[in-house]
Design an enzyme around this catalytic site. Structure first.
Site, PDB file in Angstrom:
ATOM      1  N   HIS A 156      -4.717  31.469   9.882  1.00 62.22           N
ATOM      2  CA  HIS A 156      -4.354  32.767  10.452  1.00 62.22           C
ATOM      3  C   HIS A 156      -2.672  32.922  10.896  1.00 62.22           C
ATOM      4  O   HIS A 156      -2.431  33.703  11.760  1.00 62.22           O
ATOM      5  CB  HIS A 156      -5.041  32.947  12.023  1.00 62.22           C
ATOM      6  CG  HIS A 156      -6.333  32.547  11.971  1.00 62.22           C
ATOM      7  ND1 HIS A 156      -7.359  33.373  11.679  1.00 62.22           N
ATOM      8  CD2 HIS A 156      -7.076  31.218  12.075  1.00 62.22           C
ATOM      9  CE1 HIS A 156      -8.642  32.750  11.936  1.00 62.22           C
ATOM     10  NE2 HIS A 156      -8.339  31.581  12.202  1.00 62.22           N
ATOM     11  N   SER A 277      22.048  43.186  -0.795  1.00 62.08           N
ATOM     12  CA  SER A 277      21.925  44.621  -0.414  1.00 62.08           C
ATOM     13  C   SER A 277      23.145  45.448  -0.822  1.00 62.08           C
ATOM     14  O   SER A 277      24.138  45.055  -0.774  1.00 62.08           O
ATOM     15  CB  SER A 277      21.496  44.663   0.899  1.00 62.08           C
ATOM     16  OG  SER A 277      22.022  45.914   1.455  1.00 62.08           O
ATOM     17  N   LYS A 283      22.985  40.394   3.415  1.00 60.08           N
ATOM     18  CA  LYS A 283      21.514  40.138   2.972  1.00 60.08           C
ATOM     19  C   LYS A 283      21.398  39.027   1.593  1.00 60.08           C
ATOM     20  O   LYS A 283      22.280  39.330   0.739  1.00 60.08           O
ATOM     21  CB  LYS A 283      20.874  41.643   2.802  1.00 60.08           C
ATOM     22  CG  LYS A 283      20.626  42.489   4.037  1.00 60.08           C
ATOM     23  CD  LYS A 283      19.548  41.804   4.833  1.00 60.08           C
ATOM     24  CE  LYS A 283      18.256  41.773   4.181  1.00 60.08           C
ATOM     25  NZ  LYS A 283      17.450  42.886   4.007  1.00 60.08           N
ATOM     26  N   GLU A 290       9.015  38.586  -4.510  1.00 65.08           N
ATOM     27  CA  GLU A 290       8.555  39.860  -4.303  1.00 65.08           C
ATOM     28  C   GLU A 290       8.119  40.535  -5.662  1.00 65.08           C
ATOM     29  O   GLU A 290       6.969  41.107  -5.380  1.00 65.08           O
ATOM     30  CB  GLU A 290       9.493  40.846  -3.409  1.00 65.08           C
ATOM     31  CG  GLU A 290       9.732  40.388  -2.090  1.00 65.08           C
ATOM     32  CD  GLU A 290      11.061  41.124  -1.455  1.00 65.08           C
ATOM     33  OE1 GLU A 290      10.939  41.255  -0.101  1.00 65.08           O
ATOM     34  OE2 GLU A 290      11.846  41.430  -2.182  1.00 65.08           O
TER      35      GLU A 290
END
Ligand code: ARG
Length: 462
Positions: A156, A277, A283, A290
């Site tokens: 979980h 970024s 970043k 992804e």
């Protein structure tokens, strides 16, 4: 000369002609198409439909098309052809004139395209298997290089019990092992020859189908001509297997994305697979992973599209089936690209064992070990579970770890706990106790790693 002009008096609408044409994408099958045609020519000659002289000239012309494909990058660009099959026939005619038009005797584009697709897919399955094996080697090598690293195992997404990072990585190794099994199984059913089925009823010439089957390396011919031209199960099976591979890669991607956040900090992805970024200078984003997660969705889409495509098609061939190609090609490209990128991610990721160990030490991940301790002392597990639950709640109130409670504090809950309890509460003891087959004890994990290396024929790169 057009493949099917005779019956028609009107010209096709230009918009429809473009809609109907598949050359823009099925030109990818040209090597397979020529390979299949050479085998068909040989079978035709054996059946007495072509003389040996004709066979020789056809074969030479087919080979010179193949040569041009390999040597001239623009050869297939901006060519006006309905599909790859009519393109090859038209090219043949420019080389050898009317003899080119003998090649299609006893053959239809229906058995031809099914043959091409199977030849193409067989190669792609072999390539995919090689790439999966590389990812498995990368998993094993990362595990080997971090043999002692302990991470929190989650259920979980809540910290649950400590596990070895190597054990975690080997979970993905197992998934990929099953994936290889599925691909090998799909390959077996892919590797049968449709040629000789004609348009649907079989061929009108005394062709020995085993000639082309053997020459093309098929395990035999498709047994029923109607099935041979309308079967795309092998495409569905491959895309199904690819869907599961992509799901596995996507789950790994998701884990690694989470583990490389500042909040977790167990992993740091290499610059080689990260991006920045345009606005926020600090970043470093895990775009590689992804994209893999995103591309999994795309392959699942192809899986659904193929099933929907075949559902409700009457026997035998229908033009709907031309739509199988882009789904298959894109699946192949997406799968191979994703496997390659995962391999690079794994080969370059940095592991922060300190952070991972710290996370595994906080959050009562040894509560089950305390419950097991009490069971060894004779308490029923359910009661032990209840008691340890109360102990955890007490420790939370005291802002202490279980191993920081004193023996006096333990004694106020139960007389069953004595001084040796602390030995059971360490991370090392927790791991060592999971020594049954398949568990995360170092001994078991070392065995699993050794077995994986044997199965892979693995040699360390460093
Ligand atoms: N381009 C077609 C396909 O991919 C080839 C087969 C065409 N056959 C036909 N009877 N129209 O399915």
């Amino acid at each position: 000369m057009k493949l099917w002009g005779g019956r028609f008096s009107g010209e096709p609408d230009q918009e429809f002609a473009r809609f109907n044409a598949s050359f823009a994408f099925d030109q990818r099958l040209i090597e397979a198409d020529i390979q299949g045609s050479r085998a068909h020519a040989q079978a035709l000659a054996a059946a007495g439909v072509l003389t040996s002289f004709e066979l020789e000239r056809l074969d030479e012309a087919l080979l010179s098309i193949l040569k041009r494909v390999a040597e001239e990058p623009d050869y297939l660009k901006n060519r006006d052809a309905e599909d790859v099959h009519s393109f090859v026939e038209a090219e043949l005619a420019t080389f050898i004139g009317d003899l080119a038009y003998k090649l299609h005797s006893g053959r239809s584009r229906n058995d031809q395209v099914a043959t091409d697709l199977r030849l193409f897919l067989r190669n792609e399955i072999d390539d995919s298997l090689t790439l999966i094996k590389q990812v498995q080697c990368a998993l094993v090598s990362l595990a080997e290089n971090n043999r002692h690293c302990i991470i929190p195992g989650y259920t979980h997404l809540q910290r649950a019990q400590p596990v070895l990072f190597a054990h975690y990585l080997l979970a993905y190794y197992e998934m990929l092992k099953r994936d290889c099994g599925r691909l090998i199984d799909a390959r077996r059913r892919t590797n049968r020859l449709p040629l000789g089925a004609g348009a649907l009823a079989g061929t009108g010439f005394p062709i020995d189908r085993s000639i082309a089957a053997e020459r093309l390396g098929f395990d035999g011919s498709c047994e029923n001509s109607l099935d041979a031209v309308s079967d795309r199960d092998f495409v569905v099976e491959f895309i199904g297997a690819a869907s599961l591979i992509m799901i596995h890669l996507s789950r790994l991607a998701e884990d690694f994305i989470i583990y490389s956040t500042a909040e977790f900090g167990f992993l740091e992805l290499s610059d080689a697979v990260s991006t920045g970024s345009s606005l926020m200078p600090q970043k470093k984003n895990p775009d590689s992973l992804e994209l893999i997660r995103g591309k999994a969705g795309r392959v699942l889409g192809h899986n659904a599209a193929m099933l929907a495509l075949l559902k409700g098609l009457p026997l035998a061939y229908n033009k709907d089936m031309q739509e199988d190609k882009e789904a298959l090609f894109d699946t192949v490209d997406t799968l191979k690209g994703s496997l390659g990128v995962v391999n690079t991610v794994l080969a370059n990721v940095k592991v922060n064992s300190g952070r991972a160990r710290e996370a595994a030490s906080v959050g009562y991940l040894n509560a089950t070990d305390l419950a097991d301790y009490l069971v060894r002392r004779g308490l029923e597990f359910r009661k032990s579970h209840e008691l340890v639950g109360r102990l955890v709640s007490y420790a939370i109130q005291q802002d202490k770890k279980l191993e920081d409670l004193s023996l006096d504090q333990y004694s106020s809950f139960t007389p069953l706990i004595s001084g040796d309890v602390y030995d059971s509460l360490t991370l090392e003891a927790s791991l060592a106790s999971k020594a049954a087959e398949g568990g995360t004890s170092p001994e078991r994990v070392n065995e699993a790693l050794a077995k994986a290396k044997r199965d892979l024929g693995y040699r360390p790169t460093e």
